[in-house]
Design a protein around this motif. Structure first.
Motif, PDB file in Angstrom:
ATOM      1  N   ARG A 176       0.837  -1.206   0.000  1.00  0.00           N
ATOM      2  CA  ARG A 176       0.000   0.000   0.000  1.00  0.00           C
ATOM      3  C   ARG A 176       0.873   1.259   0.000  1.00  0.00           C
ATOM      4  O   ARG A 176       1.876   1.313   0.702  1.00  0.00           O
TER       5      ARG A 176
ATOM      6  N   PRO B 299       1.824   5.033   1.085  1.00  0.00           N
ATOM      7  CA  PRO B 299       1.653   5.620   2.423  1.00  0.00           C
ATOM      8  C   PRO B 299       0.482   6.591   2.536  1.00  0.00           C
ATOM      9  O   PRO B 299       0.023   6.857   3.631  1.00  0.00           O
ATOM     10  N   SER B 300       0.001   7.097   1.415  1.00  0.00           N
ATOM     11  CA  SER B 300      -1.163   7.983   1.527  1.00  0.00           C
ATOM     12  C   SER B 300      -2.336   7.450   0.707  1.00  0.00           C
ATOM     13  O   SER B 300      -3.256   8.188   0.384  1.00  0.00           O
ATOM     14  N   ALA B 301      -2.297   6.167   0.400  1.00  0.00           N
ATOM     15  CA  ALA B 301      -3.359   5.580  -0.417  1.00  0.00           C
ATOM     16  C   ALA B 301      -4.559   5.203   0.430  1.00  0.00           C
ATOM     17  O   ALA B 301      -4.421   4.574   1.485  1.00  0.00           O
TER      18      ALA B 301
ATOM     19  N   ILE C 102       0.405   3.962   7.120  1.00  0.00           N
ATOM     20  CA  ILE C 102       0.014   5.172   6.388  1.00  0.00           C
ATOM     21  C   ILE C 102       0.614   6.398   7.077  1.00  0.00           C
ATOM     22  O   ILE C 102       0.942   6.364   8.259  1.00  0.00           O
ATOM     23  N   ARG C 103       0.711   7.471   6.314  1.00  0.00           N
ATOM     24  CA  ARG C 103       1.246   8.729   6.826  1.00  0.00           C
ATOM     25  C   ARG C 103       0.218   9.414   7.716  1.00  0.00           C
ATOM     26  O   ARG C 103      -0.888   9.703   7.254  1.00  0.00           O
TER      27      ARG C 103
END
Lengths: 354, 354, 354, 354
Positions: B141, B143-145, B172-173
């Motif tokens: 994935r 990181p901002s998906a 994630i971010r």
């Protein structure tokens, strides 16, 4: 190790040249065009509107990166040819995104500037190729990239010897729900402190709709960005890609709100041309100076000067420009020429003595 | 339009085969190896430890995507050769990241599974190539998906006819500061509801240090992930890339904590082999059945069966396995063979009548 | 300055006592109850189910903090009375949220533990009052609080001399869209390294629906949290507040999945009672020791001991417990008593000499 | 149900009155003052600078909400007295934060506007009290609040009948690392579409340092915010709370950059006063009209008018204002008075007839 993207105290900021446009120097240049090039008619319509309203660079998407594999993916290099032709027709430089290695050569031959998409901010191989391309590069921020990661990506371009890099803030992923992303307006002043590279703002995604492009563009101008990128389509409602583009009327209103007009752009360009001609004239005058010196002639040859002024005044009369005004201007020019020639003689005398 | 990545009620979940490993079916397979392959000695040391402690797939980085252009970038295809050799030496299938189009062919020839890095989750051209490669794919994935964007990227693989796709949650971010990213553990059950693809967890980045890999791995096991990816290095403190890798000892402790042991893995593999041999035996038995029918022989030929049992018991005695146990087992096998042969005869009789 | 919430190497972790429950010591205690107390029937139904399935603490909301001013705001102190009565009926300690200063006194009189809501994590006046209340406190993390800000809020409680603080991870605001928030599972091991306070997990908000509570609860157990908080309602579909609560059946399934059973909880409680009785017996035995010493009697008085053992065996026979087993146990107890009495005499002799 | 905070098409936007200031109407009012009031000298120094440079409202913190329990917490109501005195001294209205229920009454008696801190955005009891206070309210956005949650909090104020509410965007929690938060500049145009309430911007926290306050303030002005809040301290480097405040010089530079000057503010105030006097004059003139009608006198009484004009011209001469200019102005005023009196007579004639 000193990073090449970092600002060095006392060193000038980088100015990026795209045709006659100077990003980082000109007053708030705007880059505009359709998200995706769809047809010759479409890009031409945008190009004329762009040129007319004072846009500095024409932009268009030839390859589109879409979340879904089933969506329109752009016209490819055929689209690029349309963009190049449109730019030529209205005398605007052009920029297009390259999404993969194979696009770089195709784009280099056709446009004046390359653009790296958000999704490719860390496509390091593509960055290397763009760095080596010899073209100026727009580097968009990735939606989850910190400012430091972004500058590291710029470093890939600079490491290849390419300093013609413009950073583009376009929003970051947050919990906020205004657009698909949140414009990080504070990134602009932060970058001004950190890097010598110019920073533009693209509000398209964070605006989340055309009605919010204008306020965000004015915010970008207020915060001190070096320019703006906007998406424009002749009929946004039937656009084959993003449907949050401005229409032609929206572009004109935006440019007026930003205080940018075609006339002002033209004046800027003419002034630049005058300065360039003065520089060329000066170089030629020094050459003549060297000839005069070699032949033992004086610097000041009054007959030649009065002849020259007569010629100029005749031309001015012909063009309806005030004679006295032109004469006053050119007396300054001639005086400067003489000053430079004297200076040159003095320097060569000193060289002969020593 | 029905997206191919979506779960269809009543349809089985996808099982991804990597050598003898069945992701989505086996009990919590672990993929392990160094962030970057640095030398033959390094990857061999990891490979032996991995095999010994029950790891299912050997992983190693041949090309590294680093923020800085001045960092170690991996050994390239030479590294891939080392990975392949190490996998062969310990009899484990292998997986490696491909970062650009040119890597795909190089990897296809050498490893059993391809991996798409976070930074390439939306490198759609690379996805297409990976989709066409015929190899199973790990899709990390971005990181901002969002989960939806991630599934759209999987769709690119599926649209090429490749269903052998494993999703990898890796954080994630967010504003959180534990590691460089926040593990979105809730993505696992969400994906279980949405897609038929298996989901693994890689805690390396979100852990922010080796001491937090174990608790996060146990969380992944608790939440119902289909397996785990961990980074292992023989001397993490001198690793040329990420320094948050587990050491050999850390891997062993982790595998024990997860309740995975080499012995258990071996038993699983042996059982799978027994089942495969039973299937082959059954097919052969049906062939014999056809011959017997053609020759007019009965299904049950007691002499042949007792001879066969004697042979088995002899072998069992030789290997120290209890005779009665083996005999009981094989009587079941023989009974099943007879049942199938009778069934076959009945079917051919019905066919002859009609 | 040394923060009181920080872990000090070598010092034991804090254990928080809520009635007979020991958070930070007991094996994964579960706190459960309705988001909002709606009626006597409702809270009673939950209380019986909770006790039956092995829940450790009964929780219920008397005051509700709702985004909209037009929503149901809870039954107030009347609700608190219902919670207290329900806890008493099933012999479980209770906890309730306090949202403002005025709630603290009302809650202190009625429940065993106070809870600070996410939205009040930085309501410092409330924290001070809760700190001074003498009650143990559940401190939920604010949705945008860093771990450091959270520990600073805990510091407000500790600064008032209250060390009975349990941290509750409940998710942070991110771009992710699973639930209203993203469970930051990595916060648990991070806190274990930083603070001596126990950490529980509440998956209600981040789960975004009851079907994802179980996997997240198992993740919390896997990651090493000190316990779990879940919302339970007899008819979740008609709940007046959050509609993502578990039903009674869901609670039972969850507890089974977590490996917690009423029987096991009872055993834990009985064992704890035995240990407490042994401690009391020991204190009494030392008192008798002092009397014996004052009267010049020996430590060991065989007649008294055999009489005592007879009594015990009679009781054991009556209750169906094996006589020999009980006798063996009590001989150990008596031996320990004698050892302690001898030790006491030796100490007082040394004191007399010096 | 129609939410009171929502914009209703065709209805005017809310204008919030704080003393003579009209937020939502005046051109970009600035609210300024120290993060924490520290002494009489400090607040006085800020007050004079504020008034001098064109600030509209004086702001100061009497109670401070600090992460750590060991930090300076403000001077309390004593500080509030200092703020009130300073505001009076320089003739500026005042605003202060209230952090808990007990602060509301103390503040209502002393300042002209209440402010709800970010951390209290969902302190619903405090919102109710502020709503009932009769004072205008600044409502800051919580760092993780969606725009909808924020408007729900405004609804608590409106539900109490208080429409004098100003929203303050001050940044949201993201992974970005510029300041402690990321200014969500796009929230401003979004709110303009959704609500009738004015929106101001406070860049203090998102700026992450005084050098970035000015660009963000200009961005706020560009985006169309209704005004600005800035923190100012005479000696920011020794401030007892936030050390990212502007100094006096910084405030002056900022106000100049925003195009706001004391002179312009004074002119605005004088104009407003003129308009108010005209309104009062008009009302009185209508009263006289009614008297004249009752006594059967005509509307136009030339002698009275020339007498009046003589008086005015005398005053103008005395004050050095051009006589002709004043005469022209007042002839317009008198003409309007006559028009209104005639209109009144016509209306009463129509009433008499019907």
């Amino acid at each position: 190790m000193q990073r090449k993207a970092y600002k060095i105290p006392g060193q000038p900021r980088t100015v990026v040249a795209v045709g006659p446009v100077r990003i980082g120097h000109d007053s708030f240049p705007v880059i505009a065009g359709p998200c995706a090039i769809e047809s010759e008619e479409q890009i031409m319509a945008v190009a004329y509107a762009a040129a007319e309203s004072g846009v500095s660079v024409l932009r268009g998407g030839a390859w589109k990166s879409t979340s879904s594999p089933y969506d329109f993916r752009g016209l490819g290099d055929e689209g690029l040819d349309m963009l190049a032709a449109a730019g030529k027709a209205v005398d605007l430089p052009t920029v297009a995104q390259v999404l993969e290695a194979a696009h770089v050569d195709l784009a280099v031959e056709r446009v004046d500037m390359l653009e790296i998409a958000s999704g490719n901010m860390q496509d390091f191989e593509l960055l290397r190729l763009a760095g080596r391309s010899g073209k100026p590069v727009l580097l968009r921020r990735g939606p989850s990239a910190t400012i430091d990661e972004w500058l590291w990506s710029a470093e890939y371009l600079l490491a290849e010897g390419n300093e013609q890099v413009v950073l583009v803030e376009r929003g970051i992923r947050t919990f906020g729900t205004v657009g698909s992303d949140t414009l990080d307006i504070g990134a602009v002043p932060t970058l001004k402190e950190t890097t010598h590279l110019p920073v533009m703002v693209d509000p398209s995604h964070s605006a989340g709709g055309p009605m919010r492009v204008r306020p965000l563009a004015l915010a970008a101008q207020g915060v001190g960005a070096d320019g703006l990128i906007v998406e424009v389509h002749p009929s946004p409602e039937i656009a084959r890609s993003s449907q949050a583009q401005l229409g032609i009327g929206g572009l004109e209103e935006l440019m007026t709100a930003l205080g940018i007009s075609r006339v002002r752009r033209h004046i800027d360009q003419i002034d630049r041309q005058i300065v360039r001609l003065l520089a060329r004239r000066q170089a030629l005058s020094l050459e003549i100076g060297r000839v005069k010196q070699a032949r033992g002639l004086p610097v000041h040859i009054p007959d030649r000067e009065s002849e020259l002024l007569d010629l100029i005044k005749e031309e001015a009369t012909h063009l309806g420009v005030d004679n006295a005004h032109v004469e006053a201007l050119f007396e300054l020019v001639l005086a400067e020429s003489r000053r430079l020639q004297h200076e040159m003689r003095a320097a060569s005398d000193r060289a002969a003595v020593s």
